[in-house]
Design a protein around this motif. Structure first.
Motif, PDB file in Angstrom:
ATOM      1  N   VAL A   6       0.854  -1.186   0.000  1.00 21.54           N
ATOM      2  CA  VAL A   6       0.000   0.000   0.000  1.00 21.54           C
ATOM      3  C   VAL A   6       0.892   1.239   0.000  1.00 21.54           C
ATOM      4  CG1 VAL A   6      -2.015  -1.013   1.123  1.00 21.54           C
ATOM      5  CG2 VAL A   6      -0.190  -0.088   2.524  1.00 21.54           C
ATOM      6  N   ALA A   7       0.438   2.276  -0.679  1.00 19.84           N
ATOM      7  CA  ALA A   7       1.220   3.512  -0.754  1.00 19.84           C
ATOM      8  C   ALA A   7       0.959   4.361   0.486  1.00 19.84           C
ATOM      9  CB  ALA A   7       0.841   4.286  -2.006  1.00 19.84           C
ATOM     10  N   LEU A   8       2.033   4.812   1.116  1.00 22.45           N
ATOM     11  CA  LEU A   8       1.897   5.714   2.267  1.00 22.45           C
ATOM     12  C   LEU A   8       3.182   6.525   2.394  1.00 22.45           C
ATOM     13  CD1 LEU A   8       0.253   6.689   4.709  1.00 22.45           C
ATOM     14  CD2 LEU A   8       1.244   4.840   6.050  1.00 22.45           C
ATOM     15  N   SER A   9       3.130   7.740   1.869  1.00 30.50           N
ATOM     16  CA  SER A   9       4.312   8.602   1.947  1.00 30.50           C
ATOM     17  C   SER A   9       4.027   9.754   2.908  1.00 30.50           C
ATOM     18  CB  SER A   9       4.664   9.163   0.570  1.00 30.50           C
ATOM     19  OG  SER A   9       3.602   9.956   0.089  1.00 30.50           O
ATOM     20  N   GLU A  10       5.072  10.355   3.416  1.00 27.38           N
ATOM     21  CA  GLU A  10       4.884  11.454   4.372  1.00 27.38           C
ATOM     22  C   GLU A  10       4.166  12.637   3.729  1.00 27.38           C
ATOM     23  OE1 GLU A  10       8.876  11.991   6.282  1.00 27.38           O
ATOM     24  OE2 GLU A  10       7.623  11.772   8.050  1.00 27.38           O
ATOM     25  N   SER A  11       4.434  12.858   2.423  1.00 29.05           N
ATOM     26  CA  SER A  11       3.834  14.015   1.765  1.00 29.05           C
ATOM     27  C   SER A  11       2.333  13.825   1.537  1.00 29.05           C
ATOM     28  CB  SER A  11       4.544  14.286   0.440  1.00 29.05           C
ATOM     29  OG  SER A  11       4.555  13.123  -0.351  1.00 29.05           O
ATOM     30  N   ASP A  12       1.885  12.559   1.375  1.00 33.07           N
ATOM     31  CA  ASP A  12       0.449  12.309   1.135  1.00 33.07           C
ATOM     32  C   ASP A  12      -0.189  11.564   2.311  1.00 33.07           C
ATOM     33  OD1 ASP A  12       0.249  13.460  -1.465  1.00 33.07           O
ATOM     34  OD2 ASP A  12       1.355  11.749  -2.263  1.00 33.07           O
TER      35      ASP A  12
END
Lengths: 141, 145
Positions: free
Chosen positions: A74-80
């Motif tokens: 799953v995608a989880l970046s600090e910016s989003d």
């Protein structure tokens, strides 16, 4: 002006020993394969050993994620974070070990996302992957 | 005024000792220092690695150069700017609520640091460096006044 030249000379004189350190020091950052794992850092081999119990988290940008990612990640970046965190929680369960990865050895986004997840979830089973996506791809040609 | 020459010598001794100690502690384990650098979340990747191998040597050379007549004013200016840069980095970490070890002496002091206290320490060291940036008057020059 004299002081500036002196300061510049000191800066230049520091370059050769720094280069020698980078090339020859046994604990050079360019030899991180020899460096012991940091707390919460795991290798591809360790994460693979956990099998289906691993929830992969991709800390890279959505563009990089779209271009290719570990299956099931799953995608989880600090910016989003605000946009993506809900989707992460939907698939996360406390029994699963979370392994966060970014692009490669030099990146630090995975470590930061893992730290933030440990804080937000109150779970210690959140790790980050040494070598990132590049290391995973190398192990899964 | 005997106080100023005394303060200059004391500043030189303290700054030199701090930079030599800090530099040497980091040279011992550059790989660990990369993590300390990255913890600030200001730079990462290749830049963090380059910093981890370059900064310790710069500190050691500054510590030595502070005693060399031909380099000591330049070293003092470098020390001043470096201490101010460290203070800003600590301030940003504090402002962002980061619970990190300062990494000032490599991994010698693991665990979260008291960042405001370290900012005060770095500002005092910056003041010591500022004192050394002023041109030192020759004793003969002083006698003529």
């Amino acid at each position: 002006m004299v002081a500036f030249r002196q300061a510049l000379l000191i800066c230049v004189l520091a370059v050769p020993p720094a280069g020698v350190t980078a090339l020859l020091h046994p604990r050079s950052p360019w030899r991180t394969a020899d460096v012991p794992l940091a707390p919460f850092e795991v290798t591809v081999a360790q994460a693979s050993h956990w099998g289906a119990n691993v929830l992969w988290v991709d800390a890279r940008s959505t563009v990089d994620y779209g271009a290719g990612h570990i299956p099931g990640a799953v995608a989880l970046s600090e910016s989003d974070w605000e946009k993506q965190f809900a989707a992460f929680v939907d698939v996360w369960s406390p029994e699963r070990k979370v392994v966060v990865y970014c692009s490669q050895l030099e990146c630090s986004a995975s470590r930061h996302v893992a730290e933030r997840l440990r804080e937000d979830l109150g779970s210690v089973e959140v790790y980050f992957l040494r070598g990132g996506y590049e290391a995973w791809k190398a192990a899964h040609p | 005024m005997i106080v100023i020459p005394f303060l200059r010598i004391a500043s030189r001794v303290v700054l030199s000792a701090v930079f030599l100690w800090a530099g040497w502690a980091k040279i011992y384990d550059p790989a660990a220092f990369v993590r300390e650098v990255e913890n600030y979340r200001l730079i990462g990747g290749l830049l963090a690695r380059l910093t981890a191998v370059y900064l310790p040597w710069l500190e050691v050379l500054m510590g030595l150069a502070l005693w060399m007549p031909n380099l000591r004013r330049g070293a003092a200016w470098l020390a001043l700017w470096l201490m101010l840069a460290f203070t800003v980095a600590l301030g940003l970490a504090w402002w962002r609520g980061l619970d990190i070890s300062c990494g000032c002496f490599g991994s010698a002091a693991p665990g979260a640091s008291n960042l405001p206290l370290l900012m005060v320490r770095d500002l005092l060291l910056a003041a010591a460096a500022a004192l050394l940036t002023a041109r030192e008057r020759h004793p003969a020059e002083r006698r003529t006044r």
